[in-house]
Design a protein around this motif. Structure first.
Motif, mmCIF file in Angstrom:
data_model
loop_
_atom_site.group_PDB
_atom_site.id
_atom_site.type_symbol
_atom_site.label_atom_id
_atom_site.label_comp_id
_atom_site.label_asym_id
_atom_site.label_seq_id
_atom_site.Cartn_x
_atom_site.Cartn_y
_atom_site.Cartn_z
ATOM 1 N N VAL A 35 31.247 71.923 30.520
ATOM 2 C CA VAL A 35 31.488 71.321 31.894
ATOM 3 C C VAL A 35 31.376 72.194 32.931
ATOM 4 N N MET A 36 32.527 73.501 32.522
ATOM 5 C CA MET A 36 32.934 74.396 33.202
ATOM 6 C C MET A 36 31.264 75.067 34.051
ATOM 7 N N LEU A 37 31.083 75.387 32.720
ATOM 8 C CA LEU A 37 29.718 76.222 33.172
ATOM 9 C C LEU A 37 28.682 75.321 34.295
ATOM 10 N N GLY A 38 28.461 73.762 33.565
ATOM 11 C CA GLY A 38 27.900 72.732 34.209
ATOM 12 C C GLY A 38 27.787 72.970 35.381
ATOM 13 N N GLY A 39 29.123 73.083 36.423
ATOM 14 C CA GLY A 39 30.180 72.893 37.345
ATOM 15 C C GLY A 39 29.520 74.817 38.254
ATOM 16 N N MET A 40 30.072 75.385 37.959
ATOM 17 C CA MET A 40 30.130 77.063 38.222
ATOM 18 C C MET A 40 28.160 77.079 38.936
ATOM 19 N N ILE A 41 27.868 77.625 37.353
ATOM 20 C CA ILE A 41 26.121 77.510 37.525
ATOM 21 C C ILE A 41 25.408 76.832 38.522
ATOM 22 N N SER A 42 25.933 76.051 38.492
ATOM 23 C CA SER A 42 25.019 74.676 39.659
ATOM 24 C C SER A 42 25.975 75.334 40.889
ATOM 25 N N THR A 91 35.654 78.319 17.378
ATOM 26 C CA THR A 91 35.621 78.128 18.388
ATOM 27 C C THR A 91 36.362 77.715 19.997
ATOM 28 N N ILE A 92 37.993 77.727 19.181
ATOM 29 C CA ILE A 92 39.350 77.784 20.658
ATOM 30 C C ILE A 92 38.793 79.401 21.007
ATOM 31 N N GLY A 93 38.848 80.308 20.096
ATOM 32 C CA GLY A 93 38.669 81.832 20.311
ATOM 33 C C GLY A 93 37.475 81.717 21.249
ATOM 34 N N ALA A 94 36.299 80.918 21.291
ATOM 35 C CA ALA A 94 35.441 81.134 21.933
ATOM 36 C C ALA A 94 35.219 80.279 23.576
ATOM 37 N N SER A 95 35.755 78.927 23.802
ATOM 38 C CA SER A 95 36.421 78.856 24.919
ATOM 39 C C SER A 95 37.247 79.728 25.952
ATOM 40 N N VAL A 96 38.254 80.976 25.263
ATOM 41 C CA VAL A 96 38.242 81.824 25.477
ATOM 42 C C VAL A 96 37.988 82.668 25.701
ATOM 43 N N ALA A 102 34.256 83.970 32.793
ATOM 44 C CA ALA A 102 34.131 82.908 34.122
ATOM 45 C C ALA A 102 34.943 83.431 34.535
ATOM 46 N N GLY A 103 36.145 83.644 34.890
ATOM 47 C CA GLY A 103 36.792 83.841 35.833
ATOM 48 C C GLY A 103 37.285 85.380 36.239
ATOM 49 N N GLU A 104 36.147 86.269 35.419
ATOM 50 C CA GLU A 104 35.815 87.982 35.338
ATOM 51 C C GLU A 104 35.257 88.272 36.435
ATOM 52 N N ILE A 105 33.625 87.674 35.786
ATOM 53 C CA ILE A 105 32.641 87.640 37.228
ATOM 54 C C ILE A 105 32.090 86.742 37.837
ATOM 55 N N TRP A 106 32.766 85.484 38.044
ATOM 56 C CA TRP A 106 32.842 84.383 39.208
ATOM 57 C C TRP A 106 34.200 84.155 39.640
ATOM 58 N N THR A 107 33.570 83.927 40.638
ATOM 59 C CA THR A 107 35.345 83.515 42.026
ATOM 60 C C THR A 107 36.414 83.169 40.978
ATOM 61 N N ARG A 108 37.473 83.008 41.569
ATOM 62 C CA ARG A 108 38.577 82.624 40.467
ATOM 63 C C ARG A 108 39.662 81.220 41.896
ATOM 64 N N ASP A 109 38.107 81.027 42.420
ATOM 65 C CA ASP A 109 38.403 79.519 43.927
ATOM 66 C C ASP A 109 38.429 78.332 43.288
ATOM 67 N N TYR A 110 38.400 77.318 43.585
ATOM 68 C CA TYR A 110 37.889 76.310 43.321
ATOM 69 C C TYR A 110 36.739 76.236 44.611
ATOM 70 N N VAL A 111 35.299 75.711 43.713
ATOM 71 C CA VAL A 111 34.437 75.367 44.565
ATOM 72 C C VAL A 111 34.052 73.924 44.602
ATOM 73 N N ARG A 112 32.649 73.778 45.391
ATOM 74 C CA ARG A 112 32.180 72.437 45.824
ATOM 75 C C ARG A 112 30.443 72.937 45.699
ATOM 76 N N PRO A 113 29.792 71.836 45.021
ATOM 77 C CA PRO A 113 28.585 72.600 45.491
ATOM 78 C C PRO A 113 27.990 70.582 46.497
ATOM 79 N N PRO A 114 26.976 70.450 46.667
ATOM 80 C CA PRO A 114 27.116 70.059 47.820
ATOM 81 C C PRO A 114 26.842 68.590 47.205
ATOM 82 N N TYR A 115 27.278 66.736 47.962
ATOM 83 C CA TYR A 115 26.935 65.596 47.359
ATOM 84 C C TYR A 115 25.719 65.931 47.044
ATOM 85 N N PHE A 116 25.082 64.654 46.101
ATOM 86 C CA PHE A 116 23.975 64.931 45.508
ATOM 87 C C PHE A 116 23.143 63.963 46.803
ATOM 88 N N SER A 117 23.700 63.025 47.467
ATOM 89 C CA SER A 117 23.030 62.431 48.453
ATOM 90 C C SER A 117 24.180 62.280 49.787
#
Lengths: 285, 252
Positions: A35-42, A91-96, A102-117
């Protein structure tokens, strides 16, 4: 309405848990990270490439589905002799790991992609509602239907179900359980990413949202007993509504500050009631 | 022709098969006789790839089966109906048969993504389905019913029908009559003879050794993971030890 909206996301995450568990017997605790990857990558694709919304979102889902496949191939399949419990710990290890990267390569701030409509509220039966909330609910319902049609009418979907019902017998008719496991991880990742993609514009997202999402999706799936996608859907909506009721009551133990604790309480209750049954059904991966 | 050469299977430290060799010629019915725990089911499991071999070799015609998992041996022509039937209980009869044709459908990796009804229209699958419905008209009647709701005999027919959907060269049957009423047992045995008449090769385990020898061409007697005796059905019928140990008081 807010309850149904957040419940839809939990349902999508819960679907992922259910699909992987029923096919492989593994509870994938990296589900929330999809879910996190979906939001961040989008967000990253929309922010940096200028692709139109729909292709950007489809690309995001494809990328995350690939991550799901890679997770299976590298972490689960290579440990093929491990017990189900060890695989769950993997799988727990994989999630960590995913969260850390993700925390290293991307920002640690909250981001917001644009609304769809747009973000102009619509008036609906006297209540105001964000169009994005409708996107979330609509997408979840559509995804549910697509998954159900896939599982019911295609040969591959039937093979996934056959594998869930009886893995040994599935082998006897020529179904490769490992291919089915790979498909279930990709599907679960795609559904998780879909949830992340539609919810991020409304709630904002960051590298760390996966923990809570995974937890609530797990509870959604657990309410449904990890049995069917539809049960996970009902479980997700239930959690969402209970949470929003708590926020609405906003009194004593039902304070909105404890919103996230509610899912945990429900989880504890389920574990108390069901732990014996789940253990009895434990299958080999 | 199925050829098993010195097959060894071990579960942990317990050896279940000790250098078992046997041959099933094309078009034959061969039966395995032996007490519970003699290794009969293990031998079928080893042939189909459900359990791995520790030693030895298994061939079906020109294809080496040893080392292959069960989803691969199906594609090479091994149809296995294990003990306990192992049908997909919460799927319909039709879905069970559709899954039986999975080995055919999955030859083209895109085809499984299509509608299951289309898969059933391909020539091989269609003619297999017609043959199964011809052998078991009751399955045609109940094709929309949940497999788990069928009677024991019908479930056994479904298990055999599902195996036939993969167009096997050889059918491995483990106690197909277990738990069935005597008249159904006769029906199943008659059916096995009919399948052979249609060109199938059959390796059969059957609790009722006398009944099995009546339809079989040859038999092997197993004891504690070894083959201790082999011969034509008539020879085994006449063998005193076999009669005492496995045929009870049945007439010759």
């Amino acid at each position: 309405m807010a309850g149904v909206t957040s419940g839809s996301i939990y349902a999508l995450v819960g679907l992922g848990f259910t699909v992987i568990y029923s096919v492989t017997g593994i509870i994938n605790f990296a589900q929330g990270e999809f879910v996190m990857l979906g939001g961040m990558i989008s967000y990253i694709i929309l922010d940096s490439t200028g692709l139109p919304t729909v292709p950007a979102l489809l690309l995001t889902i494809a990328v995350v589905a690939t991550v799901g496949a890679v997770l299976y191939l590298m972490a689960i399949r290579s440990a093929r002799k491990a017990s189900v419990v060890s695989l769950i710990i993997i799988t727990i290890g994989a999630s960590v790991f995913i969260r850390g990267v993700a925390g290293e390569i991307w920002t640690r701030d909250y981001v917001r992609p644009p609304y769809f409509s747009g973000d102009e509220s619509l008036s609906f039966l006297g209540a105001y509602i964000q169009p994005q909330a409708l996107w979330i609910i609509g997408t979840t319902v559509a995804a549910m239907i697509v998954l159900q049609v896939f599982l019911t009418y295609t040969v591959m979907g039937k093979a996934l179900r056959a594998c869930a019902i009886n893995r040994a017998a599935a082998g006897l008719v020529g179904i490769d359980a490992r291919v089915m496991a790979l498909i279930s991880f990709s599907l679960a990742a795609a559904f998780g990413a879909l949830g992340g993609v539609v919810v991020a514009p409304l709630t904002t997202t960051s590298y760390s949202v996966g923990v809570m999402m995974g937890l609530k999706g797990f509870v959604a799936a657990a309410i449904g007993g990890f049995r069917s996608p539809f049960a996970a859907f009902v479980g997700g909506i239930t959690i969402g509504i209970v949470e929003s009721l708590a926020v609405a009551i906003d009194w004593g133990p039902f304070s909105s500050a404890y919103k996230d604790a509610i899912a945990l309480v429900v989880l504890l209750l389920i574990l108390l009631v069901r732990s014996g049954r789940l253990a009895a059904e434990e299958r080999v991966g | 022709m199925l050829k098993v050469e010195k097959a060894v299977v071990a579960y942990g430290r317990a050896t279940a098969l000790r250098e078992v060799s046997l041959v099933v010629n094309t078009g034959e019915i061969v039966t395995l006789i032996g007490a519970n725990g003699a290794g009969k089911s293990t031998l079928l499991n080893a042939i189909s790839g459900v359990v791995p071999l520790k030693g030895g070799d298994i061939w079906l015609d020109a294809n080496r089966l040893s080392g292959l998992p069960s989803h691969r041996t199906v594609r090479l022509g091994v149809g296995y109906v294990p003990e306990g039937r192992q049908i997909f209980g919460t799927m319909t009869v039709m879905d069970n048969l559709t899954m039986g044709s999975y080995a055919h459908v999955a030859r083209n990796w895109l085809r499984p993504l299509g509608y299951a009804g289309w898969a059933l229209r391909s020539d091989t699958v269609k003619s297999n389905l017609e043959m199964v419905f011809d052998l078991f008209p009751v399955l045609k009647e109940r094709r929309g019913q949940q497999a788990g709701s069928l009677s024991g005999g019908e479930q056994q027919m479904l298990a055999i029908g599902r195996a036939l959907m993969s167009s096997p060269k050889i059918l491995l049957l483990d106690e197909p009559s277990l738990g069935l009423a005597p008249n159904l047992v006769r029906d199943i045995l008659r059916l096995i003879a009919r399948l052979r008449a249609e060109g199938l090769t059959i390796l059969l385990i059957e609790q009722d050794a006398a009944a099995a020898l009546k339809i079989a061409d040859r038999g092997y007697v197993m004891e504690r993971g070894r083959i201790v005796l082999e011969g034509s059905s008539q020879e085994l019928f006449r063998n005193d030890e076999v009669r005492q140990a496995y045929l009870g008081k049945t007439r010759a």
